[in-house]
Design a protein around this motif. Structure first.
Motif, PDB file in Angstrom:
ATOM      1  N   SER A  93       0.823  -1.206   0.000  1.00 47.17           N
ATOM      2  CA  SER A  93       0.000   0.000   0.000  1.00 47.17           C
ATOM      3  C   SER A  93       0.856   1.255   0.000  1.00 47.17           C
ATOM      4  O   SER A  93       2.041   1.235   0.315  1.00 47.17           O
ATOM      5  CB  SER A  93      -0.901  -0.023   1.237  1.00 47.17           C
ATOM      6  OG  SER A  93      -1.236   1.278   1.626  1.00 47.17           O
ATOM      7  N   TRP A 165      -0.259  -3.143 -14.636  1.00 49.44           N
ATOM      8  CA  TRP A 165      -0.748  -2.036 -13.830  1.00 49.44           C
ATOM      9  C   TRP A 165      -1.035  -0.826 -14.706  1.00 49.44           C
ATOM     10  O   TRP A 165      -2.035  -0.127 -14.536  1.00 49.44           O
ATOM     11  CB  TRP A 165       0.290  -1.637 -12.779  1.00 49.44           C
ATOM     12  CG  TRP A 165       0.427  -2.592 -11.655  1.00 49.44           C
ATOM     13  CD1 TRP A 165       1.362  -3.592 -11.544  1.00 49.44           C
ATOM     14  CD2 TRP A 165      -0.382  -2.670 -10.485  1.00 49.44           C
ATOM     15  NE1 TRP A 165       1.173  -4.271 -10.365  1.00 49.44           N
ATOM     16  CE2 TRP A 165       0.124  -3.725  -9.692  1.00 49.44           C
ATOM     17  CE3 TRP A 165      -1.487  -1.942 -10.021  1.00 49.44           C
ATOM     18  CZ2 TRP A 165      -0.437  -4.071  -8.476  1.00 49.44           C
ATOM     19  CZ3 TRP A 165      -2.032  -2.294  -8.800  1.00 49.44           C
ATOM     20  CH2 TRP A 165      -1.513  -3.349  -8.047  1.00 49.44           C
ATOM     21  N   HIS A 169      -4.428   1.168 -15.260  1.00 47.83           N
ATOM     22  CA  HIS A 169      -4.434   2.594 -14.933  1.00 47.83           C
ATOM     23  C   HIS A 169      -4.995   3.403 -16.107  1.00 47.83           C
ATOM     24  O   HIS A 169      -5.872   4.244 -15.933  1.00 47.83           O
ATOM     25  CB  HIS A 169      -3.002   3.039 -14.622  1.00 47.83           C
ATOM     26  CG  HIS A 169      -2.822   4.515 -14.488  1.00 47.83           C
ATOM     27  ND1 HIS A 169      -2.666   5.135 -13.272  1.00 47.83           N
ATOM     28  CD2 HIS A 169      -2.767   5.506 -15.412  1.00 47.83           C
ATOM     29  CE1 HIS A 169      -2.539   6.436 -13.463  1.00 47.83           C
ATOM     30  NE2 HIS A 169      -2.582   6.682 -14.756  1.00 47.83           N
ATOM     31  N   LEU A 175      -8.216   0.999  -7.911  1.00 46.96           N
ATOM     32  CA  LEU A 175      -7.267   0.082  -7.274  1.00 46.96           C
ATOM     33  C   LEU A 175      -7.928  -1.264  -6.973  1.00 46.96           C
ATOM     34  O   LEU A 175      -7.385  -2.324  -7.254  1.00 46.96           O
ATOM     35  CB  LEU A 175      -6.731   0.715  -5.984  1.00 46.96           C
ATOM     36  CG  LEU A 175      -5.626  -0.074  -5.291  1.00 46.96           C
ATOM     37  CD1 LEU A 175      -4.384  -0.135  -6.162  1.00 46.96           C
ATOM     38  CD2 LEU A 175      -5.300   0.533  -3.940  1.00 46.96           C
TER      39      LEU A 175
END
Lengths: 272, 249
Positions: A93, A165, A169, A175
């Motif tokens: 995170s 990713w 995105h 997320l």
């Protein structure tokens, strides 16, 4: 074509050699045990073992112990995986707090013995939380195995190419959705074998809960041995039961992998 | 309303981007793109072309300057950043399709989760887009079963499914075998003709010449020369541009 043939030949020769070695070693092991037993004037009484599986009243202590072991392992496995997922996500995170929390948990659990953790949960936490021995055992095992599974899962997640990713995105996925639809399915596929290994460890480690008066397979064994002195027969039997359990689990995971790869070709294709 | 239509869709002003280690990738870089325009960015490798594209949709954080997409500033506000990620489509050199999903799922995914369409609505769009890029028959295949050119066309369809206002192409044909480059360029050509706003980083000079409205030649994070396509190729002003063109043409 020829190279392929040679490869197969080499493979089967290697297998043959492996089987040979296995037979040789198990032969020697059996001989050692029987010879040792003869030397110690041990009288084998295998015929007395079955009654501990099925007694006149129904299931015997070994079968009950097996069920307890299975129950604790299954529950702990589910909790451990859940905990592992949360911890892995915390570790990755952006939040400093979440990362620190995850690190603290991992360091604490991975650097202390499981037996101490079981005692700690049972003798310190369980009165506070007002939970019984069974719940304590599940809690301790989940905390322990969860920490290892978390690192396995994290490794799987970071092993994925960054492009995955970036694609998520640039499509505007959040997320949560990125993890759920894009990252985790691929990461899980990659770490299924080591996770299965961790599940096998969990089953074996569950024998330690016999120390907090849970009548699992190991505890039942201890009890029977102390009453009957059938040490060799009972411990061999119990070891064999653990072996069958873990081996069956490994096989099941392998079967699962093969099934998925037959149905979904990406399972192989996604392998870099 | 008319005023709205005429405002430039991309305004990048004085962007600075420095990578850790001190490499300056973009050095006070400014570029404005109008609606419906196709801008082709060329330059030697390491000149900051890809970095610029990646800054435009927030894949890289800028260290200075400002970026505005369709009047929304790319700043710290989550909602603005999300808006820009949705409205700017990107096609990557390495396709970046989701390998565990069929072509259909790849294209459905964002439509359903970001645009909140029902599966039926998403499917309709997906099939139409696959038809457009010429691979309707591969709808239930997995990416690894497709050729590179087909994968890239799926990736374009996936980006288009979001109905973006701008499409960014980051060396979309560089990873392709020679015989597959044409099929991808063909799709891009079609898009440009339909009036899609496109920023294209490429080494394909033929494509730049034919499709680009404007060429931006950059080196070391700066614009060396920026000109309408014809003028750029036929009457470059800067010596550096002439040297570069001599090398590649």
């Amino acid at each position: 074509m020829l190279a392929h043939q040679v490869r197969i030949d080499m493979l089967s020769r290697k297998n043959l050699l492996a089987y040979g070695k296995f037979l040789l070693f198990s032969g020697v092991a059996i001989w050692l045990v029987t010879a040792g037993a003869r030397g110690a004037n041990y009288r084998w009484q295998w015929y007395r073992v079955p009654q501990f599986f099925f007694s006149s009243e129904g299931t015997g202590p070994l079968l009950q112990g097996l069920l307890t072991t299975l129950g604790i392992s299954a529950l702990s496995l589910i909790c451990a995986l859940f905990l592992a997922l949360i911890t892995a996500l915390f570790r990755l995170s952006r939040s400093f707090t979440a990362r620190t929390l995850a690190r603290a948990y991992l360091e604490l659990i991975r650097n202390t013995p499981l037996l101490i953790q079981i005692f700690f949960v049972y003798f310190v936490l369980s009165p506070i939380l007002n939970i019984g021995a069974f719940a304590s055992a599940v809690l301790a095992l989940s905390l322990f195995e969860g920490s290892y599974a978390a690192e396995i899962l994290r490794a799987g997640i970071v092993s994925l190419p960054r492009g995955q990713w970036e694609a998520a995105h640039s499509l505007g996925l959040g997320l949560f959705e990125t993890y759920r639809s894009v990252i985790l399915p691929q990461a899980l596929r990659r770490v299924l074998p080591p996770l299965a290994g961790q599940a096998v460890s969990l089953i074996k480690d569950s024998s330690l809960v016999s120390t907090i008066a849970i009548y699992d397979l190991t505890m039942q064994g201890q009890k029977i041995v102390s009453e009957t002195f059938l040490a060799f027969e009972i411990w061999f039997t119990i070891a064999a039961i653990y072996l069958v359990l873990t081996f069956a689990l490994s096989m099941a995971v392998r079967f699962l992998e093969r099934r998925i790869s037959e149905k979904h070709s990406w399972w192989i294709g996604a392998h870099p | 309303m008319i005023d709205n239509m005429e405002a430039p869709i991309i305004e990048a002003v004085d962007i600075i981007k420095t990578f850790s280690g001190g490499v300056v990738a973009l050095d006070h870089f400014s570029l404005t793109v109008q609606r419906g325009e196709t801008v082709v960015v060329i330059g030697p490798s390491g000149s900051g072309k890809s970095t610029f594209l990646r800054c435009l949709n927030g894949l890289e954080e800028i260290d200075g300057g400002s970026i505005t997409i369709d009047r929304i500033p790319l700043d710290r506000h989550r909602s603005n950043r999300l808006f820009i990620r949705r409205e700017v489509g990107m096609v990557f050199q390495s396709f970046n399709l989701f390998p565990h999903m069929t072509v259909r799922k790849n294209i459905d995914l964002a439509q359903m989760h970001v645009r909140k369409k029902t599966r039926a609505q998403a499917e309709e769009k997906t099939l139409a887009l696959l038809k457009k890029v010429g691979i309707s028959e591969k709808v239930d295949r997995y990416p690894h079963e497709l050729s590179g050119g087909q994968q890239q066309r799926v990736a374009i369809a996936r980006a288009l499914a979001m109905e973006p206002k701008v499409m960014l192409f980051d060396e979309a044909t560089s990873a392709l075998d020679h015989e597959m480059i044409g099929e991808v360029l063909e799709v891009m050509r079609k898009l440009a003709a339909e009036g899609m706003t496109m920023v294209v980083v490429t080494h394909e000079m033929g494509f730049a010449r034919e499709v680009g409205d404007r060429i931006v030649f950059m080196e070391a994070g700066k614009i060396v020369e920026e000109a309408p396509t014809r003028q750029f190729f036929e009457a470059p002003r800067k010596e550096r541009t002439k040297a570069f063109l001599r090398q590649i043409l």
